[in-house]
Write a protein that holds these residues in place. Structure first.
Motif, mmCIF file in Angstrom:
data_model
loop_
_atom_site.group_PDB
_atom_site.id
_atom_site.type_symbol
_atom_site.label_atom_id
_atom_site.label_comp_id
_atom_site.label_asym_id
_atom_site.label_seq_id
_atom_site.Cartn_x
_atom_site.Cartn_y
_atom_site.Cartn_z
ATOM 1 N N LYS A 195 21.285 26.118 22.752
ATOM 2 C CA LYS A 195 20.850 25.385 21.430
ATOM 3 C C LYS A 195 20.960 24.013 21.626
ATOM 4 O O LYS A 195 22.303 24.553 21.322
ATOM 5 C CB LYS A 195 20.599 26.825 20.699
ATOM 6 C CG LYS A 195 20.013 27.904 20.944
ATOM 7 C CD LYS A 195 20.978 28.973 21.845
ATOM 8 C CE LYS A 195 20.488 30.385 21.612
ATOM 9 N NZ LYS A 195 21.007 30.826 23.114
ATOM 10 N N THR A 237 24.178 29.998 25.193
ATOM 11 C CA THR A 237 24.034 31.060 25.695
ATOM 12 C C THR A 237 24.272 31.574 27.454
ATOM 13 O O THR A 237 23.447 31.832 27.822
ATOM 14 C CB THR A 237 23.233 32.303 24.999
ATOM 15 O OG1 THR A 237 23.931 31.619 23.344
ATOM 16 C CG2 THR A 237 23.289 34.272 25.185
ATOM 17 N N SER A 254 31.683 28.662 17.268
ATOM 18 C CA SER A 254 30.816 28.118 16.095
ATOM 19 C C SER A 254 30.452 26.743 16.113
ATOM 20 O O SER A 254 31.910 25.502 16.926
ATOM 21 C CB SER A 254 30.676 28.214 14.917
ATOM 22 O OG SER A 254 31.658 27.416 14.420
ATOM 23 N N VAL A 313 29.103 32.652 25.796
ATOM 24 C CA VAL A 313 28.421 31.942 24.653
ATOM 25 C C VAL A 313 29.980 30.506 24.743
ATOM 26 O O VAL A 313 31.041 30.538 24.600
ATOM 27 C CB VAL A 313 28.215 32.200 23.159
ATOM 28 C CG1 VAL A 313 28.338 31.045 22.939
ATOM 29 C CG2 VAL A 313 27.974 33.028 23.350
ATOM 30 N N ASP A 324 16.681 36.522 24.812
ATOM 31 C CA ASP A 324 17.543 36.165 23.855
ATOM 32 C C ASP A 324 16.728 35.725 22.366
ATOM 33 O O ASP A 324 15.789 34.636 22.770
ATOM 34 C CB ASP A 324 17.966 34.751 24.120
ATOM 35 C CG ASP A 324 19.304 33.810 24.018
ATOM 36 O OD1 ASP A 324 18.956 33.711 22.305
ATOM 37 O OD2 ASP A 324 19.992 34.219 24.383
ATOM 38 N N LYS A 344 16.141 34.199 17.972
ATOM 39 C CA LYS A 344 16.606 33.501 17.333
ATOM 40 C C LYS A 344 16.359 34.063 16.006
ATOM 41 O O LYS A 344 15.083 33.741 15.234
ATOM 42 C CB LYS A 344 16.518 31.677 17.348
ATOM 43 C CG LYS A 344 16.822 31.798 18.813
ATOM 44 C CD LYS A 344 16.658 31.665 19.913
ATOM 45 C CE LYS A 344 16.873 30.685 21.222
ATOM 46 N NZ LYS A 344 16.491 31.847 22.900
ATOM 47 N N VAL A 378 25.143 27.291 14.512
ATOM 48 C CA VAL A 378 24.301 29.078 15.548
ATOM 49 C C VAL A 378 25.076 29.475 15.620
ATOM 50 O O VAL A 378 25.964 29.190 16.024
ATOM 51 C CB VAL A 378 23.855 27.665 16.731
ATOM 52 C CG1 VAL A 378 22.635 29.500 17.021
ATOM 53 C CG2 VAL A 378 22.557 26.871 16.560
ATOM 54 N N PRO A 432 25.549 33.452 17.235
ATOM 55 C CA PRO A 432 25.744 34.486 18.351
ATOM 56 C C PRO A 432 26.097 35.060 17.599
ATOM 57 O O PRO A 432 27.492 35.344 17.339
ATOM 58 C CB PRO A 432 26.374 33.855 19.289
ATOM 59 C CG PRO A 432 27.116 33.361 19.504
ATOM 60 C CD PRO A 432 26.992 32.179 18.361
ATOM 61 N N TYR A 433 25.852 36.451 17.525
ATOM 62 C CA TYR A 433 26.815 38.508 17.543
ATOM 63 C C TYR A 433 26.437 39.797 17.814
ATOM 64 O O TYR A 433 25.141 38.894 18.590
ATOM 65 C CB TYR A 433 26.370 38.720 15.966
ATOM 66 C CG TYR A 433 25.078 38.161 15.442
ATOM 67 C CD1 TYR A 433 23.666 37.346 15.079
ATOM 68 C CD2 TYR A 433 24.371 39.589 15.182
ATOM 69 C CE1 TYR A 433 22.482 37.810 14.745
ATOM 70 C CE2 TYR A 433 23.487 40.202 13.874
ATOM 71 C CZ TYR A 433 22.440 38.899 14.022
ATOM 72 O OH TYR A 433 21.081 38.885 13.684
ATOM 73 N N THR A 459 20.496 40.045 23.239
ATOM 74 C CA THR A 459 21.730 39.291 22.455
ATOM 75 C C THR A 459 20.976 37.850 21.217
ATOM 76 O O THR A 459 20.036 37.320 21.203
ATOM 77 C CB THR A 459 21.902 37.891 23.100
ATOM 78 O OG1 THR A 459 22.891 38.995 23.813
ATOM 79 C CG2 THR A 459 23.527 37.143 22.344
ATOM 80 N N HIS A 495 21.159 35.315 17.990
ATOM 81 C CA HIS A 495 21.408 34.653 17.497
ATOM 82 C C HIS A 495 21.279 34.362 15.923
ATOM 83 O O HIS A 495 19.979 34.545 15.511
ATOM 84 C CB HIS A 495 21.710 33.164 18.283
ATOM 85 C CG HIS A 495 21.355 33.818 19.119
ATOM 86 N ND1 HIS A 495 21.452 33.601 20.251
ATOM 87 C CD2 HIS A 495 22.575 32.969 19.753
ATOM 88 C CE1 HIS A 495 21.602 34.819 21.579
ATOM 89 N NE2 HIS A 495 22.937 33.040 21.303
#
Lengths: 328, 328, 328, 328
Positions: C167, C233, C267, C291, D165, D167, D190, D192-193, D220, D222
């Motif tokens: 991204k 990612t 981040s 990531v 993936d 978003k 962005v 990711p979690y 995953t 984001h």
């Protein structure tokens, strides 16, 4: 020189840390936070990982030990520290509102009682450098008043109306989540607030007054989807019309020795992360529109505080403040 | 009823398409575009896939065949269509600036010669509904003048200064890329432009004048990182102070029959995609700050154009305009 | 030490200027640009006003005079400078793609003929420091390959599939406006592009191969509404399952001496404006999700180029790269 | 037909209101909220001012009186309503997770005990329309599983790995402020979690299984700086390579009767505010990258719930869902 940051877990605290990495003589030796006590600073401020091994502490006032202390705590909290740290011999820069206004005005505007009032220089160096020099204590101006006052100052004496319409980034609201800072409430929007009664108006009026202005002063802030920065549009109605050339000459002269004021079309990007205040204007008949841009966390808070520290400690005024803005 | 959209490949054209899907009687039968001739409309406006099978055409004026035509072309282009389509018996709503101002003012402000001038009603229905009714042609107001004029109108007669400080989304700059609309130049920023001399000022002054105002009128636009919407902050200095209650009574009365004006704290989200103009205000001494929010592409362009079409064609004024705003 | 920036009017050029302000020994003495020839650098890069008085020049190659040259021009342009500047005795860091791949691969991937090919070290210092040391020329990696390769490198040898889903911020598209960077096309959206065939894939495959990996490698980039930064990612399918602890141990060991790689939840804010690459991961069965976050203009371009300059010139590797990230 | 919205103060509740304004037969007669009891709906949802005069109520379950109820409450809350409303004779669409998974899977994934379990059809109409028809109760899918499953379904049977993936916009996190949704933590970033363990994975696996897939499935998510929308990139590794033409034929056939699935390059803008799922793909060797875009609040929640209501009530499936997307 040892520096303590009192209230170091917020955005302003993080900025003091960031900027002081580049200072020739200052080193942060203590970072206090009630909320984050015991956590490494770099956990709360992950961008600082690699720069500091400090852990947040929560000491009693008398256990704060440094040459200079920055008070980055809310108003009403700062007054519990300022006088006592001064007594302990420290130099102090207060970033809160507690010492920006005369006692009576403060108590009216903020609706609280001041429990430890004393007079302090108002640390807007471009206007009050001489009053700050040699002092042990400085009160750092509010973010909105900084950008607004620098925009209007050269025209203050001949102004009839000064209307500040400010657009501020969200970091000005601090690190704590609220509906005001909830992403979907901010993104793709513009939120005017406190249309006529924001507290910072008192500082703005005070500064215009000190400049000999009899202008009526108004202020309306807006929250915009921006992280950092304040763009202030000062709509100034003059007693007498001025030409663009006259206005430009006035500003060039007024700020001719000021490193941190740059006369160019302002954009938030061009000042991001820096202590600059960029200013431009357009005159038409009896009206001048002046626009200023600052980074609210730097010239509007941490950077100006370091500028004040430099003045009272005798360092070069831009020590620690030379990192260029980060654009785009 | 057959509708032609002249200049349908831009944002306004896309909005006319989108909104007319919900109209009880209007059907888009022609979409013209020089640039996109031969391409399916849904290729240029991918959100409309499934709604229209039309292809962009580039007909001669005399080959445009419909009951109503919307002119969504730039100023100076519209004047090549308006008179000729009227002669062909069509009703016409012009979204350009070509018929908003008296000939002389237009030629001065836009710096061009008008080659087919005639008088036209100014299609701000909340102020000029009766003049629009029964006409064959309507000139649709500019986006900034719409939100600004609706904000100030109820106070126009007693105002000394009316200063419009507007914050507009980027869709107002159209679909063509430029440095002004380049993402890194817009995001995380606020860009003031044409500080004292934006062309829309002429419409604003004209409307205040028609309301009997003797106010000095000023206007400064700002580009903000927002897709849609204009938030206008009208800083009004009155001849005589008014209370909040007096102001509120004035606005409630002034807009009591207006479906598209809602008196509530404005946010761009609450009007997004809709024809509403939300307005709120705060009075203090001789100053009133009035804030209005519109969607620049809807109440500021395509939606108001449909509202005008409804008036001249005798439909319910909100036909096709009842889809609620899309928030957040 | 005198530095020339060839192609200095873009974002990368601006960043080289910005970062070199903090370098102990390097001074920019020439900034070339065909487009901006004759304009002051600070007009094109307004954030740099006060830092440089240089004006853009457009010299012939033989008139470029400095100790080190950065080539911040597009691919196919760099090959016109590299060899000739080397002959003139300069050290050169090339930020284009012209020397990142073997000739044949380059010509296939970029669809052009290389007119001045020679072998060059691939300047990803964390993997190839020893190859870079002592050289006169370095090829600076692409932005996507930098973040992606650093994410996957420690697991490369045991991987079966490495799928990079990146991204990226919009500054990666450069300063020139296009539909891709038009604000309304970017804001409030996510745009996948080149789903399977982005040119940077070749660099990623090359680096995995050099690490002894037999993994199948895939790459899909997405444009997100962000100014700076790339979040990659890496979805890695391993030959054999690994535990979280094993993965963590692997990464800690692999990057134990790397100043610019920090192991923490990434981040974009925490690396903004800096040369860091922040990395974190989560292992589950045979899959590890890694990531990484970099600033595409710094570690992905100008910062890494300075890091490479430092290596070939014998400076401390982080000279000029110590300014902390700017967050939020 | 009378509709009750249980839990109407959140974003999903607001969307149910918004969309049902355009329904031919449904009228919202009750909007419940514990938190907002007694407040007008249009105060909490200001965009709906002018559309509803309802006030939030907080009735006992047995006092909810309508033909259809939407449960827009969190998981574990819905199970207190579903069975009892069904006994009272209502049709019910549950937007929570309480009935999407078999009891055991649900209890494991969500870590709670289900106190009123029964089997329910999984309301993804494009895959399970026939199971939904004629039922009194439907379980509405999660937002991520909706976009992900529609992306991969046509290729499910021949897939070896399916890696989603995603978003997502911030409205998916709800109306309550938190550090995750704090503007400065989201903007220009962005995030990711839950890199490997998001709860929605269980639904995705379940749906692939129902499609006869033996693929390993990963997911995953984001968070991106977007208000609405989910863009899912499905990285699919096939058992056997397919050509672009084969993949396209497969998708065209699979979705040939589906109004809400459009095969075109996805963008969040082109589906904003609508019930569409736009899908496109690119095949290369054994890999296909499929991208889908939905509005998380519409096809991912309220719109699909209305689609399900339409199916169980016998209305046209797109009744109330015909308003075109709002772009840009």
């Amino acid at each position: 020189m040892d520096v303590a940051i009192v209230g170091a877990s917020g955005y302003t605290g993080g900025e003091l840390f960031r900027l002081l990495q580049g200072h020739s003589s200052a080193e942060v030796v203590a970072a206090t936070s009630r909320k984050e006590e015991g956590r490494p600073v770099a956990t709360v401020h992950p961008h600082l990982k690699g720069y500091t091994d400090l852990t947040f502490t929560n000491p009693a006032v008398e256990d704060i030990d440094a040459d200079v202390a920055f008070l980055a705590v809310p108003h009403t909290a700062a007054m519990n520290y300022a006088g006592r740290l001064l007594e302990q011999g420290m130099k102090v820069v207060d970033l809160s509102a507690d010492y920006r206004l005369p006692r009576g005005v403060y108590e009216t505007v903020y609706g609280v009682t001041h429990t430890d009032y004393f007079e302090a220089p108002y640390g807007l160096p471009e206007l009050h450098r001489e009053e700050v020099k040699g002092k042990q204590f400085v009160s750092n101006p509010g973010c909105f008043p900084t950008g607004a006052t620098l925009a209007a100052a050269p025209l203050a004496s001949g102004a009839r109306y000064v209307i500040y319409d400010s657009k501020t980034g969200v970091s000005g609201s601090g690190v704590n989540p609220s509906p005001t800072t909830h992403y979907p409430n901010v993104a793709d929007g513009v939120m005017p607030y406190k249309l006529t009664g924001h507290r910072h108006l008192a500082e703005m009026e005070q500064e215009l007054g000190r400049l000999g202005s009899k202008a009526r002063c108004f202020f309306t802030p807006h929250l915009v989807p921006v992280n950092r920065g304040i763009l202030t549009t000062a709509h100034i109605i003059l007693d007498e019309p001025m030409t663009q050339e006259e206005v430009e000459a006035r500003y060039r002269d007024f700020y001719k020795d000021e490193f941190f004021v740059r006369l160019q079309k302002p954009s938030l990007g061009a000042v991001r992360g820096s202590n600059f205040c960029d200013i431009w204007f357009e005159a038409r008949d009896e009206r001048v529109v002046v626009v200023s841009a600052i980074d609210n966390l730097v010239k509007g808070a941490a950077g100006q505080a370091i500028q004040n520290m430099n003045i009272i400690c005798g360092f070069a005024e831009n020590d620690g403040l030379m990192t260029p803005p980060c654009m785009p």
